[in-house]
Design a protein around this motif. Structure first.
Motif, short mmCIF file in Angstrom:
data_model
loop_
_atom_site.label_atom_id
_atom_site.label_comp_id
_atom_site.label_asym_id
_atom_site.label_seq_id
_atom_site.Cartn_x
_atom_site.Cartn_y
_atom_site.Cartn_z
N LEU A 1 63.13 51.41 56.63
CA LEU A 1 62.74 51.37 57.50
C LEU A 1 61.60 50.31 58.45
N PHE A 2 62.06 49.35 57.49
CA PHE A 2 61.89 48.15 58.40
C PHE A 2 62.71 47.63 59.33
N ALA A 3 64.03 47.67 58.57
CA ALA A 3 65.48 47.42 58.95
C ALA A 3 65.48 47.75 60.53
N SER A 4 65.40 49.44 61.11
CA SER A 4 65.57 50.24 61.92
C SER A 4 63.72 50.54 62.59
N GLU A 5 63.23 48.88 62.88
CA GLU A 5 62.18 48.73 63.51
C GLU A 5 61.45 50.05 63.28
N ARG A 6 60.93 50.98 62.27
CA ARG A 6 60.25 52.35 62.31
C ARG A 6 58.91 51.63 61.86
N ILE A 7 58.71 50.69 61.19
CA ILE A 7 57.46 49.80 60.70
C ILE A 7 57.66 48.62 60.67
N LYS A 8 56.41 48.12 61.73
CA LYS A 8 56.28 46.69 61.87
C LYS A 8 56.02 45.64 61.13
N ASN A 9 55.28 46.14 59.85
CA ASN A 9 55.33 45.22 59.82
C ASN A 9 55.84 46.00 57.38
N VAL A 10 56.00 44.86 56.53
CA VAL A 10 56.99 45.87 54.96
C VAL A 10 55.33 45.84 54.72
N PRO A 11 55.46 46.59 53.79
CA PRO A 11 54.16 46.78 53.01
C PRO A 11 54.13 45.45 51.34
N SER A 12 52.61 45.70 51.25
CA SER A 12 52.66 44.15 50.10
C SER A 12 53.28 44.26 49.29
N TRP A 13 53.83 45.65 49.18
CA TRP A 13 53.89 45.53 47.18
C TRP A 13 55.95 45.39 47.52
N HIS A 14 56.05 45.23 48.34
CA HIS A 14 57.88 45.33 48.76
C HIS A 14 58.48 44.45 48.22
N GLU A 15 57.78 43.04 47.92
CA GLU A 15 58.25 41.64 47.59
C GLU A 15 58.02 42.09 46.13
N VAL A 16 57.22 41.77 45.99
CA VAL A 16 57.25 42.89 44.03
C VAL A 16 57.86 43.83 43.15
N VAL A 17 57.95 44.95 43.78
CA VAL A 17 59.11 46.04 43.81
C VAL A 17 60.24 45.69 43.94
N GLY A 18 60.49 44.25 44.32
CA GLY A 18 61.76 44.02 45.18
C GLY A 18 62.12 43.00 44.01
N THR A 19 61.39 41.98 42.63
CA THR A 19 61.60 41.22 42.45
C THR A 19 61.57 42.31 40.68
N VAL A 20 60.33 42.96 40.37
CA VAL A 20 60.76 43.99 39.11
C VAL A 20 60.68 44.72 39.49
N PRO A 21 61.75 45.22 39.47
CA PRO A 21 61.79 46.90 39.80
C PRO A 21 61.81 48.13 38.91
N PRO A 22 61.26 48.98 39.00
CA PRO A 22 60.69 50.58 37.94
C PRO A 22 62.29 50.10 37.31
N ALA A 23 62.46 50.85 36.45
CA ALA A 23 62.53 51.02 35.17
C ALA A 23 63.36 52.36 35.80
N GLN A 24 64.68 52.43 36.11
CA GLN A 24 65.58 53.79 36.54
C GLN A 24 66.19 54.92 34.73
N THR A 25 64.98 54.68 33.68
CA THR A 25 65.81 55.43 32.65
C THR A 25 64.49 56.70 32.96
#
Length: 266
Positions: A18-42
């Motif tokens: 959504l950020f790359a397609s300019e659908r939203i102007k700013n990324v959420p504040s949790w974007h970097e944190v989730v990218g660094t520590v992703p949730p469990a996939q199991t």
């Protein structure tokens, strides 16, 4: 979506698109944190380690009142319950609570029910009864082996009655001596209470008498059929109506002969 919903797992990729397609102007504040520590996939929740319980024997019961305080019971409580149950008005007497700290048996000699430094009351009977049952081992006073709670209660109660009778006689003699020298005490609380009770009774008696008279009048008016017009007549009019009623029964009607007397001309 099927049985499982995988959209929460792709929230990071969705926000990036959504950020790359300019659908939203700013990324959420949790974007970097989730990218660094992703949730469990199991999708399978791991079961934590369970403690192994030892099998309990069926004949061993779990104590249900293990942490509850024990009930504090004293022997004097049952004696107080018996005495004040037989003498409830003793609780109405004025009493100073500070004069009894629970150590009277140590400082006083309860071989007698009366003590020189405290007034006699129901607690004196209790302490006297305890002395008759157990004595005072600290002073070498042993109880009678044949003494029972019933006998101790009767003896302590008898001594209590004798002391109260002596106090009443002393008060009566002191009052008579004071009145002989010109003292005036006025009305007692009992006399004042009796006068107030008599006053209320006389007021109620007058009200009840008036109510009885009114009920009798209503009952008489209901059975005799007295209407308002007849009730409103004066005494003279009522007498005239009664006399005319007596004459109407003896006077013949118009056109009839008067037997035994002259003819009546209307």
């Amino acid at each position: 979506m099927g049985r499982y919903d995988f959209r929460p797992l792709r929230v990071y990729q969705t926000a990036s698109q959504l950020f790359a397609s300019e659908r939203i102007k700013n990324v959420p504040s949790w974007h970097e944190v989730v990218g660094t520590v992703p949730p469990a996939q199991t999708l399978v929740r791991t079961q934590p380690l369970q403690h192994q319980e030892r099998p309990r024997r069926s004949n061993v019961r779990k104590p249900s009142k293990l942490f509850q305080p024990q009930r504090v019971v004293y022997e004097e409580d049952s004696l107080r319950k018996e005495f004040f149950g037989d003498h409830p008005w003793e609780l109405a007497r004025p009493r100073v609570v500070l004069e009894n700290d629970g150590k009277d048996a140590e400082r006083k000699d309860w071989s007698l029910v009366s003590q020189p430094d405290r007034p006699i009351d129901g607690e004196s009977v209790i302490q006297r009864q305890m002395f008759l049952l157990h004595g005072n081992p600290e002073k070498g006073q042993r109880p009678d082996p044949k003494m029972t709670p019933a006998r101790a209660y009767d003896q302590a109660r008898k001594e209590f009655y004798e002391m109260r009778l002596q106090q009443d006689i002393e008060r009566r003699v002191a009052r008579e001596e004071a009145m002989a020298t010109g003292a005036y005490f006025g009305k007692s609380t009992l006399q004042i209470g009796m006068e107030l009770e008599d006053k209320i009774f006389e007021e109620w008696k007058a009200w009840a008498s008036a109510e009885v008279i009114q009920q009798e009048q209503r009952r008489a008016a209901m059975y005799t059929g007295v209407d308002n017009e007849t009730a409103a007549l004066s005494e003279g009019e009522q007498e005239m109506e009664a006399a005319l009623g007596e004459v109407d029964s003896t006077v013949p009607a118009q056109g009839q002969e008067a037997r035994g007397s002259a003819a009546f001309v209307p």
